[in-house]
Design an enzyme around this catalytic site. Structure first.
Site, mmCIF file in Angstrom:
data_model
loop_
_atom_site.group_PDB
_atom_site.id
_atom_site.type_symbol
_atom_site.label_atom_id
_atom_site.label_comp_id
_atom_site.label_asym_id
_atom_site.label_seq_id
_atom_site.Cartn_x
_atom_site.Cartn_y
_atom_site.Cartn_z
ATOM 1 N N TYR A 176 4.355 -1.354 3.808
ATOM 2 C CA TYR A 176 4.224 -2.711 4.336
ATOM 3 C C TYR A 176 4.336 -3.744 3.225
ATOM 4 C CZ TYR A 176 -0.627 -3.376 2.704
ATOM 5 O OH TYR A 176 -1.754 -3.532 1.930
ATOM 6 N N ARG A 207 9.680 -5.287 -4.230
ATOM 7 C CA ARG A 207 8.643 -4.239 -4.192
ATOM 8 C C ARG A 207 8.798 -3.365 -2.953
ATOM 9 N NH1 ARG A 207 2.577 -6.210 -4.562
ATOM 10 N NH2 ARG A 207 3.032 -6.824 -2.420
ATOM 11 N N ARG A 239 5.420 16.252 16.344
ATOM 12 C CA ARG A 239 4.619 15.912 15.175
ATOM 13 C C ARG A 239 4.870 16.898 14.035
ATOM 14 N NH1 ARG A 239 -0.442 17.373 13.310
ATOM 15 N NH2 ARG A 239 -1.458 15.804 12.011
ATOM 16 N N LYS A 270 3.232 0.633 -1.850
ATOM 17 C CA LYS A 270 2.471 -0.186 -0.886
ATOM 18 C C LYS A 270 2.484 0.515 0.478
ATOM 19 C CE LYS A 270 1.424 -5.008 0.134
ATOM 20 N NZ LYS A 270 -0.004 -4.895 -0.151
ATOM 21 N N GLU A 315 -8.553 -2.248 -9.244
ATOM 22 C CA GLU A 315 -8.151 -3.510 -8.603
ATOM 23 C C GLU A 315 -9.077 -3.766 -7.416
ATOM 24 O OE1 GLU A 315 -4.163 -3.092 -6.853
ATOM 25 O OE2 GLU A 315 -4.550 -0.957 -6.578
ATOM 26 N N LEU A 331 -1.524 -1.226 -7.447
ATOM 27 C CA LEU A 331 -0.330 -1.833 -6.863
ATOM 28 C C LEU A 331 0.158 -2.921 -7.828
ATOM 29 C CD1 LEU A 331 1.324 -1.969 -4.112
ATOM 30 C CD2 LEU A 331 0.081 -4.091 -3.751
HETATM 31 N N1 PDD Z 1 -2.638 -6.863 -0.369
HETATM 32 N N2 PDD Z 1 -3.719 -4.670 -4.814
HETATM 33 C C1 PDD Z 1 -3.816 -4.206 -3.559
HETATM 34 C C2 PDD Z 1 -4.467 -2.887 -3.337
HETATM 35 C C3 PDD Z 1 -3.314 -4.964 -2.485
HETATM 36 O O1 PDD Z 1 -3.404 -4.485 -1.226
HETATM 37 C C4 PDD Z 1 -2.725 -6.224 -2.741
HETATM 38 C C5 PDD Z 1 -2.143 -7.083 -1.642
HETATM 39 C C6 PDD Z 1 -2.655 -6.670 -4.066
HETATM 40 C C7 PDD Z 1 -2.024 -7.978 -4.430
HETATM 41 O O2 PDD Z 1 -0.631 -7.933 -4.273
HETATM 42 P P1 PDD Z 1 0.205 -9.258 -3.966
HETATM 43 O O3 PDD Z 1 -0.145 -10.237 -5.026
HETATM 44 O O4 PDD Z 1 1.624 -8.808 -4.066
HETATM 45 O O5 PDD Z 1 -0.198 -9.707 -2.612
HETATM 46 C C8 PDD Z 1 -3.150 -5.861 -5.079
HETATM 47 C C9 PDD Z 1 -2.096 -7.576 0.772
HETATM 48 C C10 PDD Z 1 -2.204 -9.051 0.658
HETATM 49 C C11 PDD Z 1 -2.758 -7.021 2.037
HETATM 50 O O6 PDD Z 1 -2.924 -5.814 2.084
HETATM 51 O O7 PDD Z 1 -3.062 -7.785 2.947
#
Ligand code: PDD
Length: 285
Positions: A33, A52, A101, A148, A180, A205
């Protein structure tokens, strides 16, 4: 007015936007996603999100059903149809719905592509002014956090624990160091004015907002070090903050109930937030 979603080539009312129970996103979390912010009706840093996306799908050997240029057209069409001014576009691509499945990849199955939008006043959000509390949790995720993936159960549990503790984010800890946030990148500003954020690698990420903030800080001759830091170091820091597409730059004012710095959003965090918002507005498409 009911919002519109995009599902595999069609624009449909959100309540009618559906995929099969055999969809591999549902059965195996076999999907990727992206979330891109929308500011004044335009997509923020979208090229970075689409790059990405391409990398993530490549890492799991999933082929995008549309080109990234076409995906951007659909994102824009959805923003227009939903008259979205400020918020985000969510997009998800999965390995599609097979007839059963089987764990191994199905043959001849078209990937699923869905998108929807959500409203959020990212620039004017109250938490931007007050900052947020953070709690710490063990990082129990798999070893490819650079992808992601829609497999977000560890983050769901982490962020639920944060919500129950009255915190806005959970910082995940591995081997004594912060990886993170549950859905954001983590930063501190040391007492000698060095901005520290963990280096990219399979443990985190590669945040698009993180990347932009690091570049914007370096352009302004601010010192940045990409390395792991501990909670002890964060508690001894001048400031702490998080970055993501859905918050931009947001101050962290406490960790596990202990104040960071003055216990209020710090000047560098406020400045970086302003710089990022300016960049976002100037480059949005
Ligand atoms: N999440 N680390 C993780 C684990 C994340 O899920 C996200 C973003 C980030 C920041 O990435 P970016 O700056 O590209 O948004 C770091 C999104 C916003 C979400 O899951 O809603």
């Amino acid at each position: 007015m009911e919002k519109t979603a995009y599902v595999n080539g069609s624009y449909v009312p959100l309540s009618e936007a559906k995929v099969s129970v055999l969809d591999r996103g549902f059965l195996f979390a076999d999907g990727i996603y992206e979330v891109a912010a929308v500011l004044d009706g335009k997509l923020v840093d979208n090229a970075s999100h689409l790059a990405r996306l391409e990398r993530s799908v490549g890492e799991i050997r999933l082929e995008l059903p549309e080109t990234t240029a076409r995906i951007e057209e659909i994102q824009k069409e959805l923003v227009a149809r939903n008259k979205l001014v400020n918020g985000m576009v969510y997009l998800e691509v999965t390995r599609g719905a097979d007839t059963g499945r089987d764990f191994a990849f199905p043959k001849g199955v078209k990937p699923t592509l869905v998108m929807f939008t959500a409203e959020k006043d990212i620039v004017g959000s109250p938490a931007a002014k007050t900052g947020i509390n953070v709690i710490t949790v063990p990082d129990i995720r798999w070893e490819r956090r650079d992808i992601k993936s829609v497999a977000l159960l560890a983050q769901v549990l982490a962020k639920q624990a944060a919500a129950e503790a009255g915190a806005g984010e959970a910082w995940m800890i591995q081997d004594g160091k912060v990886t993170e946030g549950g859905s954001s990148s983590a930063f501190i500003l040391t007492q000698d004015d060095v901005i520290v954020t963990r280096q990219n690698g399979s443990e985190i990420l590669p945040g698009c907002t993180r990347k932009a903030v690091v570049a914007l800080a370096e352009e302004r001759q601010l010192r940045v070090e990409e390395r792991a830091f501990s909670i002890e170091e964060a508690l001894a820091a001048k400031e702490a903050f998080i970055t993501s597409a859905t918050v931009f730059v947001q101050a962290v004012v406490s960790i596990d109930g202990k104040k960071v710095g003055s216990g209020k959003p710090g000047p560098l965090t406020d400045r970086l937030r302003e710089i990022y918002v300016e960049f976002a507005k100037a480059t949005a498409v």
